[in-house]
Design an enzyme around this catalytic site. Structure first.
Site, PDB file in Angstrom:
ATOM      1  N   VAL A  19      19.385  44.392  43.337  1.00 44.28           N
ATOM      2  CA  VAL A  19      19.012  45.259  44.590  1.00 44.28           C
ATOM      3  C   VAL A  19      17.971  46.030  44.241  1.00 44.28           C
ATOM      4  O   VAL A  19      16.974  46.066  44.820  1.00 44.28           O
ATOM      5  CB  VAL A  19      20.339  45.898  45.087  1.00 44.28           C
ATOM      6  CG1 VAL A  19      20.048  46.958  46.222  1.00 44.28           C
ATOM      7  CG2 VAL A  19      21.135  44.895  45.755  1.00 44.28           C
ATOM      8  N   ASP A 123      34.381  32.579  31.034  1.00 43.84           N
ATOM      9  CA  ASP A 123      34.665  31.151  30.282  1.00 43.84           C
ATOM     10  C   ASP A 123      33.291  30.900  29.130  1.00 43.84           C
ATOM     11  O   ASP A 123      33.376  30.111  28.274  1.00 43.84           O
ATOM     12  CB  ASP A 123      34.437  29.992  31.043  1.00 43.84           C
ATOM     13  CG  ASP A 123      35.756  30.211  32.019  1.00 43.84           C
ATOM     14  OD1 ASP A 123      36.641  31.019  31.790  1.00 43.84           O
ATOM     15  OD2 ASP A 123      35.788  29.434  33.255  1.00 43.84           O
TER      16      ASP A 123
HETATM   17  O1  F6P Z   1      36.473  30.470  35.487  1.00 47.19           O
HETATM   18  C1  F6P Z   1      37.131  31.619  35.233  1.00 47.19           C
HETATM   19  C2  F6P Z   1      38.552  31.502  35.096  1.00 47.19           C
HETATM   20  O2  F6P Z   1      39.263  32.637  35.079  1.00 47.19           O
HETATM   21  C3  F6P Z   1      39.152  30.430  34.073  1.00 47.19           C
HETATM   22  O3  F6P Z   1      39.134  30.991  32.828  1.00 47.19           O
HETATM   23  C4  F6P Z   1      40.624  30.092  34.686  1.00 47.19           C
HETATM   24  O4  F6P Z   1      40.949  28.731  34.515  1.00 47.19           O
HETATM   25  C5  F6P Z   1      40.171  30.201  36.288  1.00 47.19           C
HETATM   26  O5  F6P Z   1      38.993  30.895  36.385  1.00 47.19           O
HETATM   27  C6  F6P Z   1      41.294  30.434  37.122  1.00 47.19           C
HETATM   28  O6  F6P Z   1      40.802  30.422  38.374  1.00 47.19           O
HETATM   29  P1  F6P Z   1      41.556  30.861  39.718  1.00 47.19           P
HETATM   30  O7  F6P Z   1      41.019  32.085  39.677  1.00 47.19           O
HETATM   31  O8  F6P Z   1      40.999  30.149  40.730  1.00 47.19           O
HETATM   32  O9  F6P Z   1      43.034  30.653  39.521  1.00 47.19           O
END
Ligand code: F6P
Length: 315
Positions: A19, A123
């Site tokens: 922004v 991740d």
């Molecule tokens: O992609 C980030 C993450 O936290 C992963 O490490 C995990 O597997 C996933 O999202 C969990 O997803 P949700 O928030 O949809 O449960």
């Protein structure tokens, strides 16, 4: 701009950066709400430098985010292109992870709007960048928790399995495991034999290591079952601790904020040069950009040197 997929600490810092830097170049910025859903329903808020005051240090995303199954269908993508056209949007900054960029790639084939991705995910699984926004924060959050668990492990001479996030990848687990001094690190990318694992636990005990930490990526399978198997096969008391969503929240570290600000700067620069279909990244301490398609189609590999070092240090 939109934040999509799982939230990551530092997304707000990236929003603020986009922004303020875009406004300094006289761009008008709209923030779409709740990820792709906001682009499907045309739900947005105009953002000016004052709208993003006080968010730099906050986890989560002020724009909210969601997983959006509708966007995975052709009809959803069509609605997004209509929103982009009706608001005369020249450039779209997508702040998110792998899944978000795959969605952005689909969209890029259907629109003339320039798309630039800012990698933000705990991740760290995006090709084209050594680090994603939020990764450093998640590592630090987990390390702080696991250091506490180590106290119990040592005092009660137990082995702990600690499950950390990372979806199907082991980037988080590897860096966390190395920095907490885990005796064993289990990653989806590295096959392991159960017998060998039991043997290592027994050997560690025999050589005087009465406690131990096993850091396991969530992608390796059912850690509850594994904990039971280790206990039965090694006559060691084993406990399981799943760190879970705490890893995704909290104030971003200085490093995550810095990365967010640098990525925002490059993303806006790309758009002002009318360059699209790119993902910004960090490579060898420099901010770079790679093709969106290449980022989506190439699998990021684990750092073999970190793997080697983690094994060496665990002896
Ligand atoms: O992609 C980030 C993450 O936290 C992963 O490490 C995990 O597997 C996933 O999202 C969990 O997803 P949700 O928030 O949809 O449960």
């Amino acid at each position: 701009m939109v934040t999509t997929g799982g939230d990551a600490p530092g997304m707000n810092a990236a929003i603020r950066g986009v922004v303020r830097i875009a406004s300094s170049k006289k761009f008008r910025v709209l923030g779409f709400r709740r990820g792709w859903e906001g682009l499907i329903t045309n739900s947005f808020t105009p953002l000016i430098p004052r709208s993003v005051g006080g968010i730099l240090q906050l986890g989560g995303t002020m724009l909210h985010t969601s997983r959006c199954p509708e966007f995975e269908k052709k009809k959803g993508v069509r609605k997004v292109t209509q929103t982009l056209a009706s608001n005369q949007i020249d450039g779209l900054v997508v702040i998110g992870g792998n899944g978000s960029f795959n969605g952005a790639l689909e969209l890029s084939a259907q629109t003339d709007t320039l798309i630039v991705g800012i990698p933000a995910s705990i991740d760290n699984d995006v090709f084209g960048t050594e680090e994603t926004i939020g990764f450093d924060t998640a590592v630090n959050t987990a390390v702080a928790e696991i250091d506490k668990i180590r106290d119990t492990a040592v005092s009660q001479e137990r082995v702990f399995i600690i499950e950390v996030m990372g979806r199907e990848r082991g980037f988080l687990a590897l860096e966390i495991g190395l920095t907490v001094g885990a005796e064993i690190i289990l990653l989806p990318e590295v096959a392991y034999r159960k017998e060998k694992l039991f043997e290592t636990v027994r050997e560690n005990r025999a050589k005087g290591k009465k406690s131990g930490l096993i850091v396991a990526a969530e992608g390796i399978g059912d850690t509850r079952v594994l904990a039971g198997q280790i206990q039965r096969n090694t006559q060691t008391e084993v406990r399981l601790s799943i760190i879970g969503y705490a890893q995704r929240g909290g104030n971003p570290t200085a490093r995550s904020r810095l990365l967010a600000s640098l990525f925002a700067d490059r993303a806006v620069e790309l758009l002002s040069e009318e360059e699209g279909n790119k993902v910004v990244g960090l490579q060898n301490s420099r901010i770079v950009s790679v093709d969106l398609e290449k980022s989506c189609r190439t699998e990021k590999t684990l750092d073999q040197n970190l793997l080697r070092l983690a094994k060496l240090l665990a002896t």
